[in-house]
Design an enzyme around this catalytic site. Structure first.
Site, PDB file in Angstrom:
ATOM      1  N   MET A 135     -10.094 -18.005 -67.088  1.00 21.22           N
ATOM      2  CA  MET A 135     -10.068 -18.235 -65.645  1.00 21.22           C
ATOM      3  C   MET A 135     -10.550 -16.982 -64.913  1.00 21.22           C
ATOM      4  O   MET A 135     -10.058 -15.876 -65.172  1.00 21.22           O
ATOM      5  CB  MET A 135      -8.661 -18.593 -65.182  1.00 21.22           C
ATOM      6  N   GLY A 175      -3.089 -17.602 -74.055  1.00 17.17           N
ATOM      7  CA  GLY A 175      -2.298 -16.493 -73.528  1.00 17.17           C
ATOM      8  C   GLY A 175      -2.817 -16.091 -72.162  1.00 17.17           C
ATOM      9  O   GLY A 175      -4.022 -16.101 -71.915  1.00 17.17           O
ATOM     10  N   GLY A 176      -1.889 -15.740 -71.248  1.00 18.84           N
ATOM     11  CA  GLY A 176      -2.310 -15.323 -69.923  1.00 18.84           C
ATOM     12  C   GLY A 176      -3.098 -16.416 -69.225  1.00 18.84           C
ATOM     13  O   GLY A 176      -2.617 -17.538 -69.052  1.00 18.84           O
ATOM     14  N   ASP A 177      -4.331 -16.094 -68.815  1.00 20.33           N
ATOM     15  CA  ASP A 177      -5.179 -17.083 -68.142  1.00 20.33           C
ATOM     16  C   ASP A 177      -6.299 -17.563 -69.062  1.00 20.33           C
ATOM     17  O   ASP A 177      -7.360 -17.973 -68.605  1.00 20.33           O
ATOM     18  CB  ASP A 177      -5.776 -16.481 -66.865  1.00 20.33           C
ATOM     19  N   GLU A 178      -6.061 -17.531 -70.368  1.00 21.54           N
ATOM     20  CA  GLU A 178      -7.052 -17.957 -71.355  1.00 21.54           C
ATOM     21  C   GLU A 178      -6.595 -19.232 -72.053  1.00 21.54           C
ATOM     22  O   GLU A 178      -5.424 -19.383 -72.414  1.00 21.54           O
ATOM     23  CB  GLU A 178      -7.269 -16.857 -72.398  1.00 21.54           C
TER      24      GLU A 178
END
Length: 306
Positions: A135, A175-178
């Site tokens: 993202m 993970g995170g925005d992935e």
């Protein structure tokens, strides 16, 4: 700047899930042991009842029959408790494989499915594809609008990605925005490009969270099995590298692991043209009145009245 919250590592999440599963397994084992013991007692009592029938009168026999029925009811209750424990164990096992925020498969489950998909594709001579979706400018949204809205954005992104693929495919939060998308049985790169464009289109639809209107973009890296490798982690790493090349093309595009003009595409033209480039890269503003004055309004307004 909004302080960053602690996000449990994969190892911490795995340890917490293991502890929860161990507790439920212990409860299930205890319940199963109680059921086995109750069944043994019931079988023994049945033998005693049959023997008593031959030597006791009707009154004593009725008492034994009542006791037998009570034991049967107790056994059924223990069995029901065991079934509840088994269901709780199944639910906990499933929950341990899902991301708590988006309810998508987590990294561990994706790796498991990827490994099985490669084994199946090898036997059948089929091709797979992996899309690494990152993202764009998510940190800006998180820092400016807060983590609560950031979480809602990730949930929105998860729904967009899921809507762009088939039921046989897997969308996971890396993970995170992935995010990772595993496509099975894809014979031609054009099929993969179609999915990448559907992902971009779904994310690009403006949506509202509270008083804020946002439009998301993502950079997508693509690799294929067996063309780009035959191991899950190798393919993930190569899709990750292709994603960074897509970012260099411009936020919102895609790129394959193997370079070439036919294997990459810059982002589509923005719906709002603006001489201030910061608004083009961020793709959001709290209200339409906050947009720069030199931005042209789109032909079909996507902004809700305030």
């Amino acid at each position: 700047m909004t302080p960053l919250r602690h996000t449990p590592s994969i190892e911490e999440q795995r340890a917490e899930a293991a502890r929860a599963l161990a507790g439920l397994q212990a409860q299930g084992n205890e319940a199963r042991a109680e059921v086995s013991e109750a069944r043994a007692q019931l079988a023994e009592l049945n033998l005693e009842v049959e023997a008593a029938e031959k030597r006791l009168g009707n009154s004593d026999y009725a008492q034994l029959l009542e006791a037998n029925q009570n034991l049967v009811l107790s056994t059924l209750r223990v069995q029901a408790d065991a079934d509840v424990c088994a269901e709780s164990l199944r639910h906990a096992t499933q929950s341990a494989q899902l991301d708590t925020l988006t309810e998508l498969p987590n990294r561990e489950l994706l790796l498991d499915r990827f490994t099985h998909a490669i084994a199946m594709a090898r036997r059948k001579g089929e091709h797979l594809a992996l899309l690494f979706v990152d993202m764009n400018n998510f940190k800006t949204i998180n820092d400016t609008l807060g983590h609560a809205i950031g979480d809602q954005v990730l949930q929105r992104a998860a729904r967009c990605l899921s809507s762009a693929v088939r039921e046989v495919d897997t969308v996971s939060r890396h993970g995170g925005d992935e995010f990772l998308i595993l496509l099975t049985d894809v014979e031609h790169p054009s099929e993969i490009v179609l999915v990448a464009r559907k992902v971009t289109s779904a994310l690009g639809m403006p949506f509202r969270i509270g008083d804020h209107i946002l439009r998301l973009t993502a950079s997508i890296g693509i690799c294929r099995y067996p063309d780009d490798g035959d191991a899950p982690q190798l393919l993930i790493d190569r899709a990750d590298a292709a994603m960074y090349r897509a970012k260099r093309l411009g936020m919102g595009g895609y790129a394959f692991h193997k370079e070439g003009a036919e294997n990459e595409a810059p982002p589509p033209q923005p719906w709002l043209r603006c001489s201030n480039p910061s608004f083009i890269t961020m793709w959001w503003w709290p209200t339409m009145s906050d947009a720069p004055r030199n931005c042209a309004k789109p032909t079909n307004s996507w902004y809700w009245p305030h």
